[in-house]
Design an enzyme around this catalytic site. Structure first.
Site, PDB file in Angstrom:
ATOM      1  N   HIS A  64       0.855  -1.197   0.000  1.00 60.86           N
ATOM      2  CA  HIS A  64       0.000   0.000   0.000  1.00 60.86           C
ATOM      3  C   HIS A  64       0.894   1.252   0.000  1.00 60.86           C
ATOM      4  O   HIS A  64       1.932   1.265   0.683  1.00 60.86           O
ATOM      5  CB  HIS A  64      -0.855  -0.024   1.271  1.00 60.86           C
ATOM      6  N   GLY A 108       0.480  -5.015   2.017  1.00 55.10           N
ATOM      7  CA  GLY A 108      -0.724  -5.286   1.219  1.00 55.10           C
ATOM      8  C   GLY A 108      -0.416  -6.007  -0.077  1.00 55.10           C
ATOM      9  O   GLY A 108      -1.289  -6.677  -0.638  1.00 55.10           O
ATOM     10  N   TYR A 138      -5.039  -4.659  10.582  1.00 52.39           N
ATOM     11  CA  TYR A 138      -5.418  -5.198   9.277  1.00 52.39           C
ATOM     12  C   TYR A 138      -6.900  -5.585   9.282  1.00 52.39           C
ATOM     13  O   TYR A 138      -7.511  -5.780  10.328  1.00 52.39           O
ATOM     14  CB  TYR A 138      -4.523  -6.391   8.915  1.00 52.39           C
TER      15      TYR A 138
HETATM   16  O1  YZS Z   1      12.076   8.817  -0.806  1.00 50.73           O
HETATM   17  P1  YZS Z   1      11.586   8.586  -2.226  1.00 50.73           P
HETATM   18  O2  YZS Z   1      10.644   9.634  -2.724  1.00 50.73           O
HETATM   19  O3  YZS Z   1      12.689   8.212  -3.196  1.00 50.73           O
HETATM   20  O4  YZS Z   1      10.637   7.239  -2.165  1.00 50.73           O
HETATM   21  C1  YZS Z   1      11.192   6.065  -1.654  1.00 50.73           C
HETATM   22  C2  YZS Z   1      10.166   5.448  -0.732  1.00 50.73           C
HETATM   23  O5  YZS Z   1       9.482   6.393   0.072  1.00 50.73           O
HETATM   24  C3  YZS Z   1       9.203   4.855  -1.739  1.00 50.73           C
HETATM   25  N1  YZS Z   1       8.409   3.780  -1.131  1.00 50.73           N
HETATM   26  C4  YZS Z   1       7.110   3.883  -0.797  1.00 50.73           C
HETATM   27  N2  YZS Z   1       6.256   4.922  -0.927  1.00 50.73           N
HETATM   28  C5  YZS Z   1       4.988   4.710  -0.475  1.00 50.73           C
HETATM   29  N3  YZS Z   1       4.557   3.551   0.080  1.00 50.73           N
HETATM   30  C6  YZS Z   1       5.402   2.501   0.201  1.00 50.73           C
HETATM   31  N4  YZS Z   1       4.937   1.345   0.714  1.00 50.73           N
HETATM   32  C7  YZS Z   1       6.753   2.651  -0.239  1.00 50.73           C
HETATM   33  N5  YZS Z   1       7.856   1.846  -0.236  1.00 50.73           N
HETATM   34  C8  YZS Z   1       8.849   2.556  -0.788  1.00 50.73           C
HETATM   35  O6  YZS Z   1      10.025   4.318  -2.777  1.00 50.73           O
HETATM   36  C9  YZS Z   1      11.251   5.076  -2.823  1.00 50.73           C
HETATM   37  C10 YZS Z   1      12.418   4.119  -2.707  1.00 50.73           C
HETATM   38  O7  YZS Z   1      12.311   3.542  -1.417  1.00 50.73           O
HETATM   39  P2  YZS Z   1      13.624   3.076  -0.633  1.00 50.73           P
HETATM   40  O8  YZS Z   1      13.188   2.697   0.736  1.00 50.73           O
HETATM   41  O9  YZS Z   1      14.689   4.094  -0.795  1.00 50.73           O
HETATM   42  O10 YZS Z   1      14.019   1.775  -1.464  1.00 50.73           O
HETATM   43  P3  YZS Z   1      14.931   0.556  -0.965  1.00 50.73           P
HETATM   44  O11 YZS Z   1      16.029   1.049  -0.109  1.00 50.73           O
HETATM   45  O12 YZS Z   1      15.224  -0.222  -2.199  1.00 50.73           O
HETATM   46  O13 YZS Z   1      13.979  -0.305  -0.015  1.00 50.73           O
HETATM   47  C11 YZS Z   1      12.839  -0.934  -0.605  1.00 50.73           C
HETATM   48  C12 YZS Z   1      11.873  -1.331   0.537  1.00 50.73           C
HETATM   49  C13 YZS Z   1      10.579  -1.893  -0.100  1.00 50.73           C
HETATM   50  C14 YZS Z   1      12.536  -2.381   1.449  1.00 50.73           C
HETATM   51  C15 YZS Z   1      11.573  -0.059   1.360  1.00 50.73           C
HETATM   52  O14 YZS Z   1      11.157   0.950   0.448  1.00 50.73           O
HETATM   53  C16 YZS Z   1      10.457  -0.292   2.366  1.00 50.73           C
HETATM   54  O15 YZS Z   1      10.658  -0.923   3.419  1.00 50.73           O
HETATM   55  N6  YZS Z   1       9.222   0.178   2.004  1.00 50.73           N
HETATM   56  C17 YZS Z   1       8.059   0.032   2.885  1.00 50.73           C
HETATM   57  C18 YZS Z   1       7.549  -1.411   2.748  1.00 50.73           C
HETATM   58  C19 YZS Z   1       6.320  -1.582   3.652  1.00 50.73           C
HETATM   59  O16 YZS Z   1       6.418  -1.595   4.878  1.00 50.73           O
HETATM   60  N7  YZS Z   1       5.128  -1.688   3.001  1.00 50.73           N
HETATM   61  C20 YZS Z   1       3.877  -1.905   3.723  1.00 50.73           C
HETATM   62  C21 YZS Z   1       2.902  -0.768   3.470  1.00 50.73           C
HETATM   63  N8  YZS Z   1       1.673  -1.052   4.219  1.00 50.73           N
HETATM   64  C22 YZS Z   1       0.773  -1.870   3.687  1.00 50.73           C
HETATM   65  O17 YZS Z   1       0.882  -2.371   2.589  1.00 50.73           O
HETATM   66  C23 YZS Z   1      -0.442  -2.189   4.503  1.00 50.73           C
HETATM   67  C24 YZS Z   1      -1.267  -0.968   4.780  1.00 50.73           C
HETATM   68  S1  YZS Z   1      -0.010  -2.976   6.014  1.00 50.73           S
HETATM   69  O18 YZS Z   1       0.965  -2.069   6.642  1.00 50.73           O
HETATM   70  O19 YZS Z   1      -1.210  -3.137   6.790  1.00 50.73           O
HETATM   71  O20 YZS Z   1       0.590  -4.252   5.647  1.00 50.73           O
END
Ligand code: YZS
Length: 259
Positions: A64, A108, A138
């Site tokens: 998400h 998500g 969730y």
């Molecule tokens: O800073 P910029 O503008 O370059 O953007 C960054 C991140 O902010 C963006 N980005 C996201 N933006 C919005 N929502 C996200 N989920 C998201 N994930 C990443 O992408 C740009 C590059 O991110 P980096 O962190 O620099 O990339 P990297 O070092 O390669 O790491 C990749 C991951 C995927 C490991 C890292 O971005 C990360 O941990 N992202 C969050 C993953 C996460 O926790 N997703 C869950 C979101 N929540 C849900 O789906 C549900 C609501 S729930 O929480 O209930 O499961």
């Protein structure tokens, strides 16, 4: 720039998420392109859909779009949100949907993968379910997807730890139907899709709908439904919910206080 690329050959529609800069997070804009692609596939009578990220992706989807989670005091996963509508569109899509996974699947996006019918991954595939990491209650229909596939104990561990699960664990637990080497992932997935295309479309559509109805989870009485609503509201009304989202914006670990 199109956030989703489509290809249609031999009655197989391939949808490639194409926003690597934002790690294919399921933003409203990407979801809109996703819907348009599925509508095109359905109109063009594609018989199998493959969902993928670009070849060599380190992240299949970051889940998400956290920047689009509603402000505190609002349900973060309401029934009519674009994200929930996407899950139902894939789950209810009349023909088989195959998720082809390389790279990390987060939050998500794991739920999206579990709403697909078949999941094929390579050794770089990982799966992390992150509500507890961000402080999100969730939603029940999403949790049913995990309970159905993983069973209660493993689903609890995946949600409570928010730790990434590797491809072989995912295979053992039934998230993956097949774990293949990355250089064979495309050909294996295509071969399986071609097998399905060769079978009866009407029978497969009926089987898919029967599986969906049979696996919808158990009927719930009104009081239980209301109790789940109250439990979830305590979380998305909390200070911890604000802290979880703020920490993401500030790129730091959240400091949860249990308030
Ligand atoms: O800073 P910029 O503008 O370059 O953007 C960054 C991140 O902010 C963006 N980005 C996201 N933006 C919005 N929502 C996200 N989920 C998201 N994930 C990443 O992408 C740009 C590059 O991110 P980096 O962190 O620099 O990339 P990297 O070092 O390669 O790491 C990749 C991951 C995927 C490991 C890292 O971005 C990360 O941990 N992202 C969050 C993953 C996460 O926790 N997703 C869950 C979101 N929540 C849900 O789906 C549900 C609501 S729930 O929480 O209930 O499961």
């Amino acid at each position: 720039m199109a956030l989703v690329l489509t290809e249609m050959t031999q009655q197989i529609g391939t949808l490639t998420m194409n926003n690597p800069q934002k790690r294919n997070c399921l933003s409203h804009a990407l979801i809109e392109d996703f819907f348009a692609a599925l509508d095109t596939f359905e109109r063009s009578k594609m018989r199998v859909i493959i969902l993928r990220a670009s070849a060599g992706s380190k992240v299949w989807s970051a889940g998400h779009d956290v920047h689009e989670l509603p402000r505190p005091g609002r349900d973060p996963l309401p029934y009519n949100s674009p994200f929930e509508q996407l899950l139902r569109r894939v789950q209810d899509y009349p023909d088989p949907v195959i998720a082809m996974i390389e790279g990390g699947v987060w939050g998500g996006a794991c739920d999206l993968v579990l709403t697909c019918d078949i999941v094929i991954g390579c050794e770089t595939a990982t799966f992390a379910m992150t509500p507890a990491k961000i402080g999100i209650p969730y939603n029940p229909s999403g949790m049913i997807h995990f309970i159905n596939v993983l069973g209660l104990n493993k689903a609890k561990e995946m949600f409570f730890t928010a730790a990434p699960m590797n491809a072989s664990e995912a295979l053992n637990l039934g998230i993956l139907n097949h774990l293949v080497e990355s250089d064979k992932l495309e050909s294996f997935t295509r071969g399986l899709a071609e097998k399905i295309v060769g079978n009866s479309p009407l029978a497969i559509r009926a089987l898919k709908e029967e599986f969906r109805l049979l696996s919808k989870g158990h009927p719930m009485d009104a009081e239980t439904y209301e109790k789940i609503g109250a439990i979830r509201r305590c979380v998305y009304d909390s200070k911890d919910y604000c802290e979880g989202i703020l920490a993401f914006h500030e790129k730091r670990r959240p400091q949860f206080k249990g308030e």
